[in-house]
Design a protein around this motif. Structure first.
Motif, mmCIF file in Angstrom:
data_model
loop_
_atom_site.group_PDB
_atom_site.id
_atom_site.type_symbol
_atom_site.label_atom_id
_atom_site.label_comp_id
_atom_site.label_asym_id
_atom_site.label_seq_id
_atom_site.Cartn_x
_atom_site.Cartn_y
_atom_site.Cartn_z
ATOM 1 N N LEU A 1 81.136 3.372 -6.339
ATOM 2 C CA LEU A 1 80.137 4.258 -6.932
ATOM 3 C C LEU A 1 80.416 5.660 -6.416
ATOM 4 N N ASP B 1 80.739 -0.384 -4.291
ATOM 5 C CA ASP B 1 79.942 -0.802 -5.447
ATOM 6 C C ASP B 1 79.352 -2.192 -5.201
ATOM 7 N N THR C 1 82.412 3.985 -10.930
ATOM 8 C CA THR C 1 81.212 4.388 -11.672
ATOM 9 C C THR C 1 80.765 5.753 -11.176
ATOM 10 N N CYS D 1 75.025 7.220 -15.521
ATOM 11 C CA CYS D 1 76.297 6.752 -14.972
ATOM 12 C C CYS D 1 77.241 6.358 -16.099
ATOM 13 N N LYS D 2 78.521 6.440 -15.814
ATOM 14 C CA LYS D 2 79.538 5.827 -16.680
ATOM 15 C C LYS D 2 80.746 5.502 -15.824
ATOM 16 N N SER D 3 81.596 4.611 -16.337
ATOM 17 C CA SER D 3 82.679 4.063 -15.506
ATOM 18 C C SER D 3 84.037 4.305 -16.130
ATOM 19 N N GLN E 1 87.436 -0.205 -10.778
ATOM 20 C CA GLN E 1 86.385 0.422 -11.584
ATOM 21 C C GLN E 1 85.650 1.448 -10.727
#
Length: 378
Positions: free
Chosen positions: A100, A91, A33, A46-48, A31
Motif C-alpha cells: 500500500l 498490504d 495499491t 485507491c487504485k492498483s 501489486q
C-alpha cells in the motif's frame, strides 16, 4: 434478519472462493495499491498497478496519475492529477510482497491539490525538526449499517442510555468487535504505528490510537490507518463514519484527541514548557478551531457543546485530568512535572496534517492571529 439487511451485498459473496485465487503465485511481480485523499478532504481513494519487482523503498515506486474530475479535484477538460508516492506499507489484504502506498496529489502544474495538506505540513515539520515533536492521535469512529443507521442499534428505536458501553464486554454492550480486531491486526501487519483500541461511550462507536509518531509520520500513519479501516469495513459490509456527531441527542460525539510533546516537554522540568505552549494555544483558539475539521469549525460546532466530555467551541480552557477542557494535562504528567498534553478539540474527521501543522506553527514557530506565515524561503 434485521442485522443481515444492514450489511452490503458484496460482503455476502463467498470468501472461500476468493481465497482460492488469493493463494495463486505472482511470478515475482507485485501489486501496488496507490492511496490518496480526494477532493472532500475526508475520503480516500485507491487504485492498483503491477510492478515487475518488489519495491524496497518509496523511491522504487513510480509516480502515477488519475482522473481528478471524478474525485472533485479537477475539471474534465484538464483532469490529469499526479500521484506522488510518499510512504509505503505492507498490504494486509493481498499480503506480501504487495504494498500500500500513500501518495500526495499534485495538479497538472505540479502545485499541490487543494486537499493536499501534507505539502505545507512537511515544510513546517522540516523547520521544527530539532524540537522532535511527538504526536499520538486517538481516532474515534462510528460503525453504521449500509442503511446509515448505527450498526447493531434497534431498527426503530435506540439502545439503552450511555454508561455500560465504554470499554464494554458482552453481546448486549458492544457491536462489531470483529471489525475492530481485524483492523488492529491489519494495521500491525501493514507497519502502521497503531498502539491501542477501545470501545467508546456511544454504542457502536470505537476508537483506535496511532503513535507516538514524529513529525510528518503522524499524518501519514493516521491516513493509512483510516484507509485500512474503510477497507476492512468493506469486507464486513458495514460503513465507518468519522462524522463528529453522527447521532443527535444525548449521545457522545466523535473526536480525534491529539497528544503532543516536544523533546524539552519530555525532559525533567518539562511542565513549564507544556504550560508555555498551552498559553500560546489559548491566544489562538479561533485559528485552531478553523483547521480542526474540514469545514472551518462547522462540523465541530455540533460536537463541542460543553456536554458529553467536550469543551465549548467558543471558549478555551485547560486543566489537569479535565475531560471537559480544550486542553487536558494528564494527572501523571502533573505529578511527574514532565511529559505531554492532549488537545481535545480536533474533530474525528480532521486532517491530521492540518492539526499537527497548526500545533507546531503556534507552539514552536510562535505564530499568532488567524494568518499563517509562508516559509517558502526556508
Amino acid at each position: 434478519r434485521a442485522v443481515a439487511m444492514s450489511v452490503s451485498h458484496s460482503s455476502r459473496l463467498n470468501k472461500l472462493v476468493r481465497e482460492q485465487y488469493m493463494r495463486l503465485p505472482q511470478d515475482g511481480r507485485v501489486q501496488v495499491t496507490y492511496v490518496w485523499i480526494d477532493g472532500s478532504g475526508e475520503g480516500v481513494r485507491c487504485k492498483s498497478r503491477t510492478l515487475d519487482k518488489e519495491p524496497k523503498s518509496i523511491e522504487d515506486v513510480p509516480e502515477w496519475n488519475f482522473d481528478g474530475s471524478s474525485t472533485a479535484q479537477a475539471e474534465g477538460s484538464n483532469s490529469d492529477m499526479f500521484l506522488v508516492p510518499v510512504c509505503m506499507f505492507r498490504d494486509p489484504f493481498c499480503l506480501d510482497p504487495n504494498k500500500l502506498v500513500l501518495c500526495e496529489v499534485l495538479k497538472y502544474n505540479r502545485k499541490p491539490a487543494e486537499t493536499n495538506l501534507r505539502h505545507t505540513c512537511k515544510k513546517v515539520m522540516d523547520l521544527v525538526k530539532d524540537s522532535h515533536p511527538w504526536f499520538g492521535m486517538e481516532q474515534e469512529y462510528t460503525l453504521l449499517g449500509i442503511n446509515g443507521h448505527p450498526y447493531g442499534w434497534p431498527d426503530n428505536g435506540f439502545p439503552g442510555p450511555q454508561g455500560p458501553y465504554y470499554c464494554g464486554v458482552g453481546a448486549d454492550k458492544v457491536y462489531g468487535r470483529d471489525i475492530v480486531e481485524s483492523h488492529y491486526k491489519a494495521c500491525l501487519y501493514a507497519g502502521v504505528k497503531i498502539c491501542g483500541t477501545n470501545a467508546e461511550v456511544m454504542p457502536s462507536q470505537w476508537e483506535f490510537q496511532v503513535g507516538p509518531c514524529e513529525g510528518i509520520e503522524m499524518g501519514d500513519h493516521l491516513w493509512m490507518a483510516r484507509f485500512i479501516l474503510h477497507r476492512v469495513c468493506e469486507d464486513f459490509g458495514v460503513v465507518a463514519t468519522l462524522d463528529p456527531k453522527p447521532m443527535t441527542g444525548n449521545w457522545n460525539g466523535a473526536g480525534c484527541h491529539t497528544n503532543y510533546s516536544t523533546e524539552e516537554m519530555r525532559r525533567e522540568g518539562g511542565l513549564k514548557h507544556i504550560e508555555a505552549a498551552i498559553e500560546k494555544l489559548s491566544k489562538r483558539h479561533d485559528y485552531h478551531i478553523c483547521v480542526y475539521d474540514p469545514r472551518g469549525g462547522r462540523d465541530n460546532s455540533r460536537r463541542l457543546t460543553g456536554h458529553h466530555e467536550t469543551s465549548n467551541i467558543f471558549e478555551f480552557s485547560a486543566g489537569v485530568a479535565n475531560r471537559g477542557a480544550s486542553i487536558r494535562i494528564p494527572r501523571q504528567v502533573g505529578q511527574d512535572g514532565y511529559g505531554y498534553f492532549e488537545d481535545r478539540r480536533p474533530a474525528a474527521n480532521c486532517d491530521p496534517y492540518a492539526v499537527t501543522e497548526a500545533i507546531m506553527r503556534t507552539t514552536v514557530l510562535n505564530e499568532t492571529g488567524v494568518e499563517t506565515k509562508d516559509y517558502a524561503g526556508h
